[in-house]
Scaffold this active site. Structure first.
Site, PDB file in Angstrom:
ATOM      1  N   ARG A  91      -1.697  63.557 -33.796  1.00 25.27           N
ATOM      2  CA  ARG A  91      -0.976  63.870 -32.558  1.00 25.27           C
ATOM      3  C   ARG A  91       0.173  64.831 -32.826  1.00 25.27           C
ATOM      4  O   ARG A  91       0.482  65.715 -32.045  1.00 25.27           O
ATOM      5  CB  ARG A  91      -0.374  62.604 -31.962  1.00 25.27           C
ATOM      6  CG  ARG A  91      -1.328  61.639 -31.370  1.00 25.27           C
ATOM      7  CD  ARG A  91      -0.526  60.631 -30.621  1.00 25.27           C
ATOM      8  NE  ARG A  91       0.297  61.315 -29.657  1.00 25.27           N
ATOM      9  CZ  ARG A  91      -0.168  61.735 -28.495  1.00 25.27           C
ATOM     10  NH1 ARG A  91      -1.422  61.554 -28.192  1.00 25.27           N
ATOM     11  NH2 ARG A  91       0.603  62.374 -27.649  1.00 25.27           N
ATOM     12  N   PRO A 121       1.985  61.016 -23.124  1.00 22.99           N
ATOM     13  CA  PRO A 121       1.701  62.293 -22.456  1.00 22.99           C
ATOM     14  C   PRO A 121       2.564  63.408 -23.055  1.00 22.99           C
ATOM     15  O   PRO A 121       3.490  63.134 -23.816  1.00 22.99           O
ATOM     16  CB  PRO A 121       2.132  62.006 -21.009  1.00 22.99           C
ATOM     17  CG  PRO A 121       3.183  60.950 -21.114  1.00 22.99           C
ATOM     18  CD  PRO A 121       2.779  60.096 -22.301  1.00 22.99           C
ATOM     19  N   ILE A 122       2.281  64.677 -22.722  1.00 23.00           N
ATOM     20  CA  ILE A 122       3.103  65.807 -23.186  1.00 23.00           C
ATOM     21  C   ILE A 122       3.714  66.558 -22.000  1.00 23.00           C
ATOM     22  O   ILE A 122       4.056  67.744 -22.099  1.00 23.00           O
ATOM     23  CB  ILE A 122       2.306  66.756 -24.103  1.00 23.00           C
ATOM     24  CG1 ILE A 122       1.075  67.316 -23.380  1.00 23.00           C
ATOM     25  CG2 ILE A 122       1.919  66.088 -25.420  1.00 23.00           C
ATOM     26  CD1 ILE A 122       0.467  68.539 -24.066  1.00 23.00           C
ATOM     27  N   LEU A 124       6.591  66.530 -20.696  1.00 21.87           N
ATOM     28  CA  LEU A 124       7.936  67.086 -20.905  1.00 21.87           C
ATOM     29  C   LEU A 124       7.880  68.364 -21.752  1.00 21.87           C
ATOM     30  O   LEU A 124       8.651  69.300 -21.531  1.00 21.87           O
ATOM     31  CB  LEU A 124       8.845  66.042 -21.553  1.00 21.87           C
ATOM     32  CG  LEU A 124       9.079  64.771 -20.709  1.00 21.87           C
ATOM     33  CD1 LEU A 124       9.766  63.688 -21.539  1.00 21.87           C
ATOM     34  CD2 LEU A 124       9.892  65.096 -19.456  1.00 21.87           C
ATOM     35  N   ASP A 306      10.062  53.105 -34.886  1.00 24.39           N
ATOM     36  CA  ASP A 306       9.205  53.170 -36.085  1.00 24.39           C
ATOM     37  C   ASP A 306       9.560  52.110 -37.123  1.00 24.39           C
ATOM     38  O   ASP A 306       8.909  52.029 -38.167  1.00 24.39           O
ATOM     39  CB  ASP A 306       9.292  54.564 -36.718  1.00 24.39           C
ATOM     40  CG  ASP A 306       8.719  55.642 -35.812  1.00 24.39           C
ATOM     41  OD1 ASP A 306       8.965  56.834 -36.076  1.00 24.39           O
ATOM     42  OD2 ASP A 306       8.049  55.292 -34.820  1.00 24.39           O
ATOM     43  N   ILE A 328      10.307  52.071 -26.195  1.00 23.09           N
ATOM     44  CA  ILE A 328       9.840  53.460 -26.315  1.00 23.09           C
ATOM     45  C   ILE A 328       8.339  53.576 -26.033  1.00 23.09           C
ATOM     46  O   ILE A 328       7.917  54.419 -25.240  1.00 23.09           O
ATOM     47  CB  ILE A 328      10.164  54.022 -27.720  1.00 23.09           C
ATOM     48  CG1 ILE A 328      11.665  53.881 -28.041  1.00 23.09           C
ATOM     49  CG2 ILE A 328       9.716  55.481 -27.839  1.00 23.09           C
ATOM     50  CD1 ILE A 328      12.589  54.705 -27.159  1.00 23.09           C
ATOM     51  N   ARG A 398      -1.183  57.893 -44.061  1.00 24.40           N
ATOM     52  CA  ARG A 398      -0.720  58.959 -43.175  1.00 24.40           C
ATOM     53  C   ARG A 398       0.778  59.187 -43.321  1.00 24.40           C
ATOM     54  O   ARG A 398       1.263  60.288 -43.125  1.00 24.40           O
ATOM     55  CB  ARG A 398      -0.970  58.603 -41.718  1.00 24.40           C
ATOM     56  CG  ARG A 398      -2.415  58.312 -41.362  1.00 24.40           C
ATOM     57  CD  ARG A 398      -2.511  58.190 -39.896  1.00 24.40           C
ATOM     58  NE  ARG A 398      -2.099  59.480 -39.344  1.00 24.40           N
ATOM     59  CZ  ARG A 398      -2.696  60.000 -38.288  1.00 24.40           C
ATOM     60  NH1 ARG A 398      -3.640  59.324 -37.697  1.00 24.40           N
ATOM     61  NH2 ARG A 398      -2.330  61.158 -37.832  1.00 24.40           N
TER      62      ARG A 398
END
Ligand code: EPZ
Length: 421
Positions: A91, A121-122, A124, A306, A328, A398
């Site tokens: 992502r 979503p993107i 922003l 995180d 978040i 990752r």
């Protein structure tokens, strides 16, 4: 597929050096697309995510070389098209959109698609690009952003959960080559944004206010090559600090930069974990008794999302009731049902996990689902009696560089094995 086999119950002891930050390195690697001269980036961690980003940069036409601990990116001649097969793997690759739009005034990128921790979503990012004058078209799973020229503008980039990290990074990068002044309000304040701004400034960009909610970028005609060393990974630091506390050990984290994770360290303190700073190093050990606490994740400088899963694993060991609220991401409690397999008592109530802590954990086979959830399972396995097998550790690779080697260096009984062996 590989797994970790962990024989728990060993207190971690010793010291380790924290790796470079994944979440700083990814946008900084993408930012190298803004110039046609070589950029040298040091302390880029060896992870599958940074390898994916290198592949994406190469697919755009850039030369990428890992040599002597440094990554060199030369984006002499590049295209503005990134296809689904590469982007779907990570992502974070969305952060090539800003540099491509900034430099080429045109970017065609596959939409990132869903994620287990939330819709992500993107909108922003696209709102920011449109404010700079870009035309946005979404078709066939791709977003097309193009403009004859970009013009600086003032915009508010806050959303449902507050600021957006990669959204701020993307718009900041595009605005470096726009005409005029751009002001981003409700910008993300994460240390990774400050590190990116530092690299862009070394390339010749004019940026002020990075690290605050108002970032100002004065566009320039062209950027040049630069050198940069990525900040240490604050999430890796917090993960190992929590592992030290969960196993009742004592660990020194070298080169940690504690000032980047005050909220997490403060919460650890509240939990009865002793955290001491010595220069840039952090010394962590469990105090007399773990205490239950409440945690709410927030944008920086609040408690980082995180670190939520790892903290949940620790609080499963702390006698009493802890309430962990995730503000978040909508569905970032995948680790809870797996922690229950080790004997943890946790219930989900809306955006919160109610942890009835203090029960001893016992080893079992568990399944990793996403990067930080898998780190929580490793921490619980290290604290549990008996053997835990954490499957699908490709999620861990990752974002954690050589996690098993580092843990073994601290005395952990952990092995990387083939899943069915
Ligand atoms: C970055 O993701 C990190 N990834 C994430 O780390 C981290 O969890 C996140 O910031 C929050 O700290 C990288 O830096 C590569 P956001 P990002 O945009 O930028 C909503 C890890 O474990 N939103 O700040 O993608 C979004 O859905 C990873 O290393 C919109 O609504 O996160 C979320 O609820 C996981 N519209 C919130 O904002 C948008 O256009 C914060 O997301 C963008 C975001």
């Amino acid at each position: 597929m590989e797994s970790f086999l962990i024989k728990g119950g060993v207190p971690l002891h010793g010291e380790l050096t924290v790796s470079g930050s994944k979440n700083a390195a990814l946008p900084i690697m993408a930012a190298a697309l803004l110039a046609d001269e070589p950029c040298v980036i040091r302390r880029v961690p060896h992870l599958s995510d940074t390898r994916f980003m290198a592949q994406i940069l190469e697919s755009l036409g850039a030369e990428v070389k890992f040599q002597n601990g440094a990554l060199t990116v030369r984006a002499k001649k590049i295209s503005g098209y990134a296809d689904y097969e590469l982007v779907r793997k990570m992502r974070g690759s969305i952060c090539i959109a800003g540099p491509l739009l900034g430099r080429l005034k045109q970017a065609r990128i596959s939409l990132p698609g869903g994620c287990v921790i939330g819709a992500r979503p993107i909108n922003l990012h696209l709102k920011g690009f449109a404010s700079l004058g870009a035309k946005i078209k979404i078709e066939g799973g791709y977003v097309d952003a193009s403009a004859k020229k970009l013009t600086g503008a003032t915009m508010f980039l806050g959303g449902r959960a507050g600021s957006t990290v990669l959204g701020t990074a993307n718009v900041m990068m595009a605005a470096t080559l726009a005409d005029g002044v751009t002001v981003i309000e409700s910008a993300a304040c994460e240390p990774e944004i400050v590190d990116l701004a530092k690299f862009l400034t070394a390339m010749g960009a004019k940026i002020s206010g990075a690290g605050s909610p108002t970032v100002t970028i004065t566009g320039v005609g062209k950027l040049h090559g630069a050198e940069h060393e990525v900040i240490p990974d604050r999430i890796e630091t917090a993960t190992f600090a929590i592992a030290a506390a969960a196993t009742n050990g004592e660990v020194t984290l070298k080169g940690a930069r504690p000032e980047h994770l005050r909220a997490a360290l403060d919460k650890l303190n509240e939990t009865g974990v002793l955290v001491r700073q010595r220069g840039a190093d952090l010394i962590v050990r469990r105090g007399k008794k773990l205490r239950a606490v409440d945690v709410t994740t927030l944008p920086y400088s609040g408690f980082p999302t995180d670190v939520q899963a790892q903290m949940t694993a620790l609080l499963a060991l702390a006698p009493g009731i802890s309430i962990i609220t995730e503000r978040i991401f909508e569905s970032r409690f995948m680790h809870v049902s797996e922690l229950a397999r080790l004997g943890a008592d946790i219930e989900i109530e809306g955006p919160s996990a109610i942890v009835k802590g203090g029960r001893p954990l016992s080893g079992a086979p568990v399944m990793a689902s996403d990067l930080r959830a898998s780190a929580a399972l490793v921490i619980a396995g290290l604290a549990a009696k008996g053997t835990t097998q954490v499957n699908r550790i490709y999620h861990l690779d990752r974002g954690y560089e050589k996690m098993d080697l580092k843990l073994r260096k601290l005395g952990a009984r952990i092995q990387r094995v083939e899943e069915n062996s």
